[in-house]
Design an enzyme around this catalytic site. Structure first.
Site, PDB file in Angstrom:
ATOM      1  N   MET B  22      53.632  17.531  49.398  1.00 33.06           N
ATOM      2  CA  MET B  22      54.223  18.766  48.877  1.00 33.06           C
ATOM      3  C   MET B  22      54.497  18.611  47.388  1.00 33.06           C
ATOM      4  O   MET B  22      55.607  18.323  46.976  1.00 33.06           O
ATOM      5  CB  MET B  22      55.506  19.073  49.653  1.00 33.06           C
ATOM      6  CG  MET B  22      56.093  20.436  49.346  1.00 33.06           C
ATOM      7  SD  MET B  22      55.035  21.809  49.795  1.00 33.06           S
ATOM      8  CE  MET B  22      55.360  21.920  51.545  1.00 33.06           C
ATOM      9  N   HIS B  23      53.468  18.804  46.566  1.00 39.13           N
ATOM     10  CA  HIS B  23      53.623  18.656  45.136  1.00 39.13           C
ATOM     11  C   HIS B  23      53.691  20.009  44.448  1.00 39.13           C
ATOM     12  O   HIS B  23      53.769  21.037  45.105  1.00 39.13           O
ATOM     13  CB  HIS B  23      52.508  17.787  44.581  1.00 39.13           C
ATOM     14  CG  HIS B  23      52.802  16.331  44.754  1.00 39.13           C
ATOM     15  ND1 HIS B  23      54.010  15.800  44.397  1.00 39.13           N
ATOM     16  CD2 HIS B  23      52.079  15.326  45.272  1.00 39.13           C
ATOM     17  CE1 HIS B  23      54.003  14.513  44.670  1.00 39.13           C
ATOM     18  NE2 HIS B  23      52.849  14.193  45.211  1.00 39.13           N
TER      19      HIS B  23
END
Lengths: 539, 101
Positions: B22-23
């Site tokens: 989850m960037h």
């Protein structure tokens, strides 16, 4: 000649390849200085205004930069619009902090958190936050956030450089970027690569002063105030680099790729209509694989016929006379699509995927076939089915397609049945290739290798075994190519192998004369074929 | 995939297949989508102690959800809680596709 530190070279890590020789400019961000705080209300208003101004500036930068740069800046905008995050800062102001102090401490806390991460990608994001922190503080101090003037072609040196500062610099005259810290995976590195600006990171300590600099993005070196010998060697390296790039570009522009006097057709793979924006695509012999799964990821359910027709038509218009091979939906396996693929298969790679799924869901497949039948009259369209095991499946698909064409024509709608081919990716199809009445074959080497080698291609632990050059895989490719040659049917290969120069000799020796590659690999593949053709490298 | 809990809470689970977890880019897409819904939406990495506001990009990033982890989503309130869960599940499941222009 002078001695001393002056002619020293500093070594870092490559972030973007290329060469720059120009004035040396340090641009370390100065966010020191004082600001006189007002009342609680004034401070809250000042921050609100600064945030709005920053949002506007970033949006403007994003609009000018477009593409990848815009996406990078979107993260900063999202943070400014994050009510939870901003509320905490206003709460601190409510407790007596000045606007800049509250803002800085909130951002510094985030930056420290990112920097403490194990993951290099996340660490690299901290420079985006520093960028945002400094921009808002500069606005609060009354500065407009204007960049220092940087002469054209300069080698810009900074501790780290945030993406928005990179975009504010005019790179039209060339130049390069030398960072003392920074990371090759940072956003600014992506921007530098996209713009073709050489960039070296992690140079460590570099003197503040210097008049001119040489930056070698390949060797990852920075040389300050070079002597004539350094300059001569630098120019030599730059010339070698330039020639090798220029020859790839020149070969790209040639009408055909030739190998031992035989024409090798080179097509491109696209995942999306937007992929055609890549400038090199125009030199391809056509589109060897247009994936259509992107149409399935629309937010409001599965795509209607018009949306699909518009996408296919756009690609055919781009291609003009050149052939365009569109693959019907290849969902399932590692590509689940809610509302389409089946949940709970124990082994989805061996499950209802590709053509199997389309035949099982004729109501969805029919919409795609209608759009394709209508597009077929607009250009040189070929349609291929993925994941075909038996000839009956091809015939079932053909029957569905033919019925749809007939119905469209009966309704007075222009439509036709395009040439129909199959992907050869199931070993059974490769072994029994002569049983298919297909107009063309396209070898999907990724799945073919996965099934022949019994290696899940998403399982990293199997990477050493997952060798597309395994003799068993090459044997199946050679048999398919041989069948095509004898029967006069076109056979191409559209998997990752085709874009890998190391696989080229084997593919050409297997008898393949048509390859479909990713657009960015087109120049290199054409150059490699040319080299192999003129006697080099084939064992 | 979706199950209705008691009352007006809707929930779903989905595996994060995005290569880098989850960037920034996925987090921006997730919060942008969440903000389109009136419902209150919370997420967490499966089994985590704290639920996180799905509309806060800073908090989503701080969640540090890794590749392969399972994301739990729950939504309540508004008239669109059920649709919100379905939309977020789809976004994550389809690996945060770019919108078709």
């Amino acid at each position: 000649m002078q001695g001393g530190a002056q002619h020293l070279a500093y070594r870092g890590r490559t972030a973007s390849i290329g060469f720059a020789h120009g004035p040396f400019v340090r641009v370390d961000a100065d966010t020191g200085g004082e600001r006189v705080a007002g009342s609680l209300v004034e401070e809250a208003l000042a921050l609100r205004k600064a945030i709005d101004t920053a949002s506007g500036q970033i949006a403007e930068l994003a609009a000018i930069a477009g593409g990848e740069a815009a996406q990078i800046l979107e993260f900063q905008v999202a943070l400014l619009e994050d009510e939870d995050f901003i509320e905490e800062i206003f709460a601190a102001i409510g407790e007596g902090d000045a606007a800049d102090v509250a803002w800085r401490s909130a951002l510094d806390a985030q930056i420290a958190d990112y920097n403490s991460a194990e993951d290099e990608y996340l660490k690299a994001r901290s420079s985006d936050l520093a960028d945002l922190r400094d921009r808002v503080i500069m606005i609060l101090r009354g500065g407009g956030g204007q960049a220092v003037r940087i002469p054209g072609g300069a080698v810009v040196c900074a501790d780290d450089l945030p993406p928005s500062r990179f975009l504010e610099i005019d790179w039209s005259g060339g130049g390069g970027l030398a960072l003392l810290r920074g990371s090759p995976t940072s956003h600014v590195a992506m921007l530098a690569r996209a713009r073709g600006i050489p960039m070296v990171v992690q140079l460590g300590a570099v003197p503040e002063l210097g008049a001119t600099a040489l930056l070698d993005g390949e060797g990852a070196t920075l040389e300050l105030d070079p002597n004539s010998e350094q300059l001569r060697l630098f120019e030599k390296r730059r010339e070698i680099h330039r020639k090798s790039r220029a020859s790839a570009r020149a070969i790209l522009r040639r009408p055909t790729a030739l190998w031992r006097g035989e024409r090798i057709k080179l097509f491109i793979n696209i995942q999306h209509v937007d992929d055609l924006a890549h400038a090199d695509g125009q030199y391809a012999d056509g589109i060897g694989l247009m994936r259509t799964e992107f149409l399935l990821t629309e937010r409001d359910g599965l795509p209607d016929e018009e949306a699909q027709f518009a996408a296919y038509d756009a690609v055919l218009r781009w291609a003009g006379q050149r052939p365009v091979t569109i693959r019907t939906f290849d969902a399932g396996g590692d590509k689940p699509v809610p509302g389409f693929t089946l949940d709970g298969e124990a082994n989805p790679f061996l499950g209802i995927r590709g053509l199997r799924l389309c035949l099982a869901r004729p109501e969805i497949f029919a919409v795609q076939l209608r759009a394709l039948a209508r597009a077929a009259v607009r250009g040189n369209l070929k349609v291929m089915f993925p994941m075909v095991t038996s000839a009956d499946e091809l015939e079932a698909g053909r029957k569905l397609f033919a019925d749809i064409v007939q119905r469209l024509q009966a309704d007075g709608i222009a439509a036709m049945l395009p040439e129909l081919g199959i992907m050869v990716e199931v070993p059974a199809a490769a072994l029994a290739v002569s049983s298919f009445k297909a107009s063309f074959f396209s070898i999907g080497s990724n799945d073919l290798a996965q099934y022949v080698l019994a290696c899940d291609r998403s399982n990293g632990a199997l990477a050493p075994l997952m060798d597309p050059l395994h003799p068993a895989v090459l044997e199946l490719i050679a048999r398919t190519a041989e069948h095509g040659r004898r029967a006069g049917i076109s056979v191409s290969l559209c998997g990752d192998m085709a874009s890998d120069p190391r696989c080229l000799p084997a593919l050409l020796n297997c008898g393949l004369r048509e390859l479909s590659v990713t657009t960015s690999a087109l120049a290199q593949i054409k150059q490699t074929i040319d080299r192999l053709g003129s006697g080099g490298g084939l064992g | 995939m979706l199950d209705k809990a008691d009352g007006q809470i809707f929930s779903g689970n989905v595996r994060l297949i995005h290569a880098v977890g989850m960037h920034a880019r996925p987090a921006v897409k997730l919060t942008k989508l969440a903000k389109k819904f009136e419902a209150q939406i919370s997420v967490r990495v499966e089994g985590a102690a704290e639920w996180i506001n799905a509309k806060s990009v800073a908090k989503i990033m701080a969640m540090r959800a890794a590749h392969g982890s399972t994301i739990e989503i729950k939504a309540s309130g508004g008239s669109d809680a059920e649709a919100a869960v379905a939309a977020l599940v789809k976004l994550i499941e389809t690996d945060f596709p770019d919108e078709v222009s």
